[in-house]
Write a protein that holds these residues in place. Structure first.
Motif, PDB file in Angstrom:
ATOM      1  N   LEU A 144       0.818  31.603 115.311  1.00 52.72           N
ATOM      2  CA  LEU A 144       0.754  32.371 114.253  1.00 52.72           C
ATOM      3  C   LEU A 144       2.069  31.871 113.349  1.00 52.72           C
ATOM      4  O   LEU A 144       2.019  31.546 112.197  1.00 52.72           O
ATOM      5  N   LEU A 145       3.160  31.717 114.084  1.00 58.20           N
ATOM      6  CA  LEU A 145       4.450  31.084 113.336  1.00 58.20           C
ATOM      7  C   LEU A 145       4.073  29.842 112.718  1.00 58.20           C
ATOM      8  O   LEU A 145       4.638  29.328 111.507  1.00 58.20           O
ATOM      9  N   LYS A 146       3.577  28.930 113.423  1.00 63.11           N
ATOM     10  CA  LYS A 146       3.384  27.551 113.252  1.00 63.11           C
ATOM     11  C   LYS A 146       2.254  27.470 111.871  1.00 63.11           C
ATOM     12  O   LYS A 146       2.710  26.754 110.926  1.00 63.11           O
ATOM     13  N   ARG A 147       1.341  28.235 111.842  1.00 61.96           N
ATOM     14  CA  ARG A 147       0.577  28.496 110.831  1.00 61.96           C
ATOM     15  C   ARG A 147       1.210  28.779 109.480  1.00 61.96           C
ATOM     16  O   ARG A 147       1.020  28.459 108.258  1.00 61.96           O
ATOM     17  N   VAL A 148       1.893  29.730 109.613  1.00 59.94           N
ATOM     18  CA  VAL A 148       2.834  30.383 108.542  1.00 59.94           C
ATOM     19  C   VAL A 148       3.582  29.097 107.993  1.00 59.94           C
ATOM     20  O   VAL A 148       3.788  29.024 106.578  1.00 59.94           O
ATOM     21  N   ARG A 149       4.188  28.430 108.998  1.00 57.50           N
ATOM     22  CA  ARG A 149       5.323  27.536 108.408  1.00 57.50           C
ATOM     23  C   ARG A 149       4.546  26.424 107.578  1.00 57.50           C
ATOM     24  O   ARG A 149       5.177  25.583 106.895  1.00 57.50           O
ATOM     25  N   GLU A 150       3.150  26.137 108.048  1.00 58.67           N
ATOM     26  CA  GLU A 150       2.521  25.111 107.616  1.00 58.67           C
ATOM     27  C   GLU A 150       1.697  25.266 106.090  1.00 58.67           C
ATOM     28  O   GLU A 150       1.343  24.395 105.493  1.00 58.67           O
ATOM     29  N   ASP A 151       1.734  26.589 105.779  1.00 57.85           N
ATOM     30  CA  ASP A 151       0.792  27.112 104.717  1.00 57.85           C
ATOM     31  C   ASP A 151       2.189  27.061 103.349  1.00 57.85           C
ATOM     32  O   ASP A 151       3.157  27.821 103.546  1.00 57.85           O
ATOM     33  N   ARG A 152       1.900  26.559 102.425  1.00 61.08           N
ATOM     34  CA  ARG A 152       3.075  26.354 101.368  1.00 61.08           C
ATOM     35  C   ARG A 152       3.384  27.726 100.604  1.00 61.08           C
ATOM     36  O   ARG A 152       4.565  27.807 100.501  1.00 61.08           O
TER      37      ARG A 152
END
Length: 305
Positions: free
Chosen positions: A249-257
């Motif tokens: 979840l954190l990884k996807r948040v950080r990869e979303d502009r």
């Protein structure tokens, strides 16, 4: 070191894969699993010293490498003590910086699976002891809520989770304006956390049952076009959850502009040295070991107020 500990080396060095490994074991005729990240080692039975007035689940205490820890009789805890199978192994675990042994019938093997295949438990008797089920062909492996078991035998955990730091009226007024998202699969801990945050002044709290539900809500906000800081001020996430774990979840948040700058704090029973490095690598703004609610609120205040 045991096979379980060796198996952690690969999975813990990877980041945000949404995969995890479980140690499979049996209690009675049922197959259960525990996250490898919670397992320090698996040992054969050792001498146990009984303690007066212990919790009914606890057989006593034992010593391992100079460390004294309680032994939970898992067959008794799960109502399977009269099983024909003999107990053979102890799973030595670390939860919430608390070392504890779980007596089981037998440890079998390690499986690597995706959180996406873990299903929530059906709503049946005692399902509150279960966090999820995994289908493996004709076999079903049940993942237990070990944190709930530990909290039952160690009330100090719940006391810490509900003990608030001193706060000024001005701080509480500021907290009222902040919107907090929580991803936590344990209903008991989720309810306690929400209640404690409300008491501290954080009244606008939205809780989700797992990482995927939280991600879907965040993604919908990101797609709406309005700045994320107007809709959410902090995401608090557990690590171990069905469908999507906290690291993924954190990884996807950080990869979303649109979401990348959202403050994220990991609040988990799995915060050890290895997991802390992993959280730092994917951009956690803070990592707090359950049940240290005072530390969590301190980070919330620092990042939100």
């Amino acid at each position: 070191m045991s096979d379980a500990a060796n198996a952690k080396k690969g999975i813990l060095l990877e980041t945000g894969t949404n995969e995890f490994e479980i140690v499979e074991f049996t209690v009675g005729k049922v197959n259960y699993g525990i996250n490898v990240a919670k397992v320090r080692e698996v040992i054969n039975l050792v001498p146990i010293t009984e303690m007066p007035n212990s919790h009914p689940y606890v057989d006593g205490i034992f010593t391992l490498r100079g460390r004294v820890m309680p032994l939970v009789n898992l067959p008794r805890c799960l109502g399977a003590e009269n099983s024909e199978s003999n107990t053979k192994n102890i799973i030595v675990s670390e939860l919430n910086n608390y070392f504890i042994g779980f007596l089981v019938n037998e440890v079998s093997r390690i499986h690597r699976v995706s959180w996406s295949v873990m299903e929530p438990p059906p709503n049946v008797t005692n399902s509150d002891m279960v966090v999820g089920i995994i289908k493996m062909g004709e076999k079903i492996v049940i993942l237990l809520d070990f944190e709930k078991i530990v909290a039952e035998i160690n009330p100090q955990i719940n006391i810490k989770l509900t003990t608030l730091p001193e706060s000024t009226d001005a701080a509480k007024e500021q907290r009222k304006t902040k919107k907090i998202f929580i991803a936590e699969d344990s209903k008991m801990l989720r309810d306690l956390l929400v209640e404690t945050l409300h008491e501290s002044g954080y009244l606008n709290v939205t809780a989700y049952n797992n990482g995927k539900e939280a991600w879907d809500a965040l993604y919908a906000l990101a797609e709406s076009g309005s700045p994320i800081e107007e809709n959410v001020h902090m995401l608090i996430t557990d690590i171990e959850m069905p469908q999507m774990d906290g690291h993924h979840l954190l990884k996807r948040v950080r990869e979303d502009r649109a979401l990348a700058k959202l403050p994220v704090v990991i609040f988990s029973s799995l915060i050890n040295e290895e997991m802390r490095r992993k959280g730092e690598a994917i951009g956690a703004d803070g990592q707090v070991s359950k049940p240290e609610i005072v530390q969590l609120i301190g980070i919330l205040d620092d990042k939100c107020l």
